[in-house]
Design a protein around this motif. Structure first.
Motif, short mmCIF file in Angstrom:
data_model
loop_
_atom_site.label_atom_id
_atom_site.label_comp_id
_atom_site.label_asym_id
_atom_site.label_seq_id
_atom_site.Cartn_x
_atom_site.Cartn_y
_atom_site.Cartn_z
N HIS A 101 0.82 -1.22 0.00
CA HIS A 101 0.00 0.00 0.00
C HIS A 101 0.85 1.26 0.00
O HIS A 101 0.45 2.29 -0.56
N VAL A 105 1.13 4.35 -3.38
CA VAL A 105 0.98 5.81 -3.35
C VAL A 105 2.32 6.51 -3.62
O VAL A 105 2.49 7.67 -3.27
N THR A 214 -1.61 15.18 -0.22
CA THR A 214 -0.90 13.99 0.24
C THR A 214 -1.57 13.42 1.48
O THR A 214 -1.76 12.20 1.61
N GLU A 217 -4.73 11.63 0.54
CA GLU A 217 -4.42 10.38 -0.17
C GLU A 217 -3.92 9.31 0.80
O GLU A 217 -4.30 8.14 0.70
N THR A 221 -5.57 5.71 1.74
CA THR A 221 -4.79 4.48 1.61
C THR A 221 -4.85 3.66 2.89
O THR A 221 -4.96 2.43 2.85
#
Length: 481
Positions: A101, A105, A214, A217, A221
């Motif tokens: 994961h 990203v 960020t 995101e 995630t």
């Protein structure tokens, strides 16, 4: 001069060699000290799985007791565990899930030093403020160091020395390794220890807007990763603490043994850390939306949680101190906007088990993604005597394992500890939490197998022939990846 053998002698030597090589190979496979396995199939007798009942007087939570009983770990000293083969394999699989994961990203993995110089911590000012939980030491030259519980100083100093242009950004560096904290009262196994595994991702962006993107995101995630682990979590607004920065959220697994207080709104799902609220009784949370506030009052509940992850917007707290700057497209020097995203990996491992305990008190339950082995084959026999039937069951089990290796390679465990009673072996299998257990024994019809699906809330039993069994497990294994 060495005599040259005749052609007839050479042919005889080759015939003898061809005859004895299979025997040698068979013996080598059987008595190998490494695995006593065929291919990548592993047997329970080849693993170090203690069969003696461990002392449980210091294990006060169910997940810790199960990990001891299943032979996943032993306590080396207070707050310092020893992970045994099954526990280590589960941890390595969890590391793989986290690693996947983070790379998804754009994370780039590095290995930051555990032994970090005090000079960096003094530069940031945290050498004086962190407190006694920091392991401090000196080398022979009286230079001061610490065993890093976190690495903001080290990674920012690294980037500051290598960064020059905005073209090198964004940058997302992460590490996944052991860390240390001098806990005053370590307890609950892996939930609170002095030595632990942790993932830290540090982000470096060109602007506050990009840093906010960020942050969003990374939080998204995290939620995907917890879903993969079949683990419900509560995202909680949190205090930034001595990490600093402007925004912080924690991720908690709700559990009665949790050491953190959470206040959550039933109406909208917003949640806040009890520390952020200062321990005061509140009637509504600042995070609750204003819409229909007058018509629909907040219904708050207080929960206990195990913190498994944390996210911070750090801003320029560290980049300013260590001069982590870059030149933008207008050739102007600017400071990096930083973020920090941590996961307590070893704590998360036990939190998964603790969550399973809330659904099923008597056995360990793994999500398929991190189960030490996906399939376990158990040919059962009475331990009091050796029968021809038990030998045939073991041979049949070995053949089935070979077929299963094609379906789920590296994920097959053969239970071959025939010196244990049937009851002891079944209990051991239940404790390991293997999602799929195949039983071969006198109660199953010829050519049929008993498949036990060990799920979170129940155990399902099915009788299948070999073809159906392989097809079923092939599809299930593919869906679990």
């Amino acid at each position: 001069m060495v005599p040259v053998p005749s052609s007839a002698g050479r042919r005889k030597f080759r015939r003898v060699t061809m005859m004895i090589l299979p025997v040698i190979n068979t013996l080598a496979r059987r008595f190998s000290s490494e695995s006593r396995a065929v291919g990548t199939r592993v047997t329970t007798s080849s693993l170090f799985i203690p069969s003696q009942k461990p002392p449980l007087q210091d294990a006060t939570v169910q997940s810790h007791k199960l990990m001891l009983q299943a032979g996943l770990l032993r306590q080396s000293s207070s707050g310092v565990p020893t992970l045994l083969p099954l526990g280590l394999r589960a941890l390595e699989k969890l590391v793989g899930v986290v690693d996947w994961h983070m790379r998804a990203v754009g994370g780039v993995r590095v290995a930051l030093p555990v032994l970090t110089p005090a000079a960096l911590w003094k530069t940031s000012g945290r050498w004086q403020t962190v407190g006694p939980e920091l392991f401090r030491l000196q080398d022979q030259k009286q230079t001061e160091y610490c065993l890093g519980p976190t690495h903001e100083e080290v990674v920012t100093d690294l980037v500051a020395r290598e960064l020059s242009s905005h073209r090198q950004l964004p940058l997302r560096l992460y590490q996944l390794d052991r860390k240390f904290r001098d806990e005053l009262r370590p307890r609950f196994g892996l939930l609170r220890g002095r030595e632990f595994w942790m993932k830290d991702l540090y982000s470096f962006d060109v602007s506050e807007e990009k840093a906010a993107e960020t942050y969003a995101e990374m939080c998204s995630t995290y939620e995907k990763m917890f879903s993969k682990l079949e683990l419900p979590v509560v995202k909680v607004k949190a205090d930034v603490g001595n990490m600093g920065g402007s925004l912080s959220h924690e991720y908690h697994v709700t559990a009665s043994v949790g050491e953190n207080s959470i206040v959550r709104c039933h109406s909208c799902g917003a949640a806040s850390s009890g520390d952020l609220l200062g321990g005061e009784e509140v009637k509504e949370l600042p995070e609750c939306p204003d819409t229909d506030r007058e018509e629909k009052a907040c219904r708050l509940e207080e929960l206990r949680g195990i913190e498994v992850a944390h996210a911070f917007v750090l801003g320029t707290k560290y980049s300013e101190v260590f001069k982590a700057a870059f030149t933008d497209k207008d050739n102007q020097e600017k400071l990096c906007q930083m973020g920090c995203y941590g996961i307590g990996v070893s704590r998360l491992l036990q939190a998964v088990i603790e969550h399973g305990c809330s659904l099923q008190q008597e056995r360990l339950v793994w999500p398929p993604a991190i189960a030490p082995y996906y399939v376990c084959v158990a040919p059962l026999k009475q331990a009091k005597y050796q029968s021809p039937e038990s030998d045939s069951w073991l041979s049949e089990a070995e053949e089935l394992c070979s077929a299963l290796q094609q379906v789920c390679p590296g994920e097959v465990l053969l239970e071959d500890r025939t010196y244990l009673s049937v009851g002891a072996r079944l209990r051991a299998l239940e404790l390991t939490g293997c999602p799929n257990v195949i039983i071969i024994g006198q109660k199953t019809p010829a050519g049929q197998y008993e498949l036990r699906l060990q799920k979170r809330d129940t155990v399902e039993t099915h009788i299948m022939d070999k073809s159906c069994l392989l097809d079923f497990l092939a599809n299930a294994y593919k869906d679990s990846r």
